[in-house]
Design an enzyme around this catalytic site. Sequence first.
Site, PDB file in Angstrom:
ATOM      1  N   CYS A 112     -45.722  45.302   8.972  1.00 60.75           N
ATOM      2  CA  CYS A 112     -44.465  46.032   8.748  1.00 60.75           C
ATOM      3  C   CYS A 112     -44.604  46.976   7.553  1.00 60.75           C
ATOM      4  O   CYS A 112     -43.612  47.519   7.084  1.00 60.75           O
ATOM      5  CB  CYS A 112     -43.302  45.067   8.544  1.00 60.75           C
ATOM      6  SG  CYS A 112     -43.488  44.026   7.091  1.00 60.75           S
ATOM      7  N   GLU A 146     -42.645  48.260  12.595  1.00 59.41           N
ATOM      8  CA  GLU A 146     -43.624  47.245  12.946  1.00 59.41           C
ATOM      9  C   GLU A 146     -44.759  47.924  13.702  1.00 59.41           C
ATOM     10  O   GLU A 146     -44.522  48.638  14.678  1.00 59.41           O
ATOM     11  CB  GLU A 146     -42.963  46.176  13.825  1.00 59.41           C
ATOM     12  CG  GLU A 146     -43.738  44.924  13.956  1.00 59.41           C
ATOM     13  CD  GLU A 146     -43.460  43.914  12.856  1.00 59.41           C
ATOM     14  OE1 GLU A 146     -43.621  42.729  13.106  1.00 59.41           O
ATOM     15  OE2 GLU A 146     -43.092  44.295  11.731  1.00 59.41           O
TER      16      GLU A 146
END
Length: 166
Positions: A112, A146
């Site tokens: 992330c 992500e």
Amino acid sequence: SNRDLLDLYCGNGNYTVPLSRLYRNILSIELNKSLVEVARENMANNGVTNVTFQRSDCLKFSANVNARRGEEYRAFERCDFSTILVDPPRAGLDPSTLVLARSFEHIIYISCNADTLKTCLEELTRTHDIQSFTVFDHFPYTRYSECVVHLRHKPVESHAIPSGDH
């Protein structure tokens, strides 16, 4: 597959459940006791029976496997791994885990944080080629997204070991 998956930073097992159908066994590592309990419940609720959880710090786990010592190494050596899945915190992978990951045929890296992912990929692409790179907007209205990267080990003849790096 008739091979196994090492799942580092497994959290509550959200990736472990669907991947359990693709691997003979999964060894999932997570430090947080509450997350391990939820992950075990997640496996039970989804009828998953081929996952073993080990509560351990991933840095300690990787260091002990690399040094071939401790309960971490004993758990590791019982499996026949082809793939490692890493979903580290925003800080990315520590050097010991990078060394461990480089020993696998396949690496699935979930991140992330694009900055630490870039740094880790600079290291991992010395021995692996990127097969796919996908971005998901799981964090709307933030600077984070992500990223899921699949890497595959390069053929042995395509990367030389630099002298002094043994």
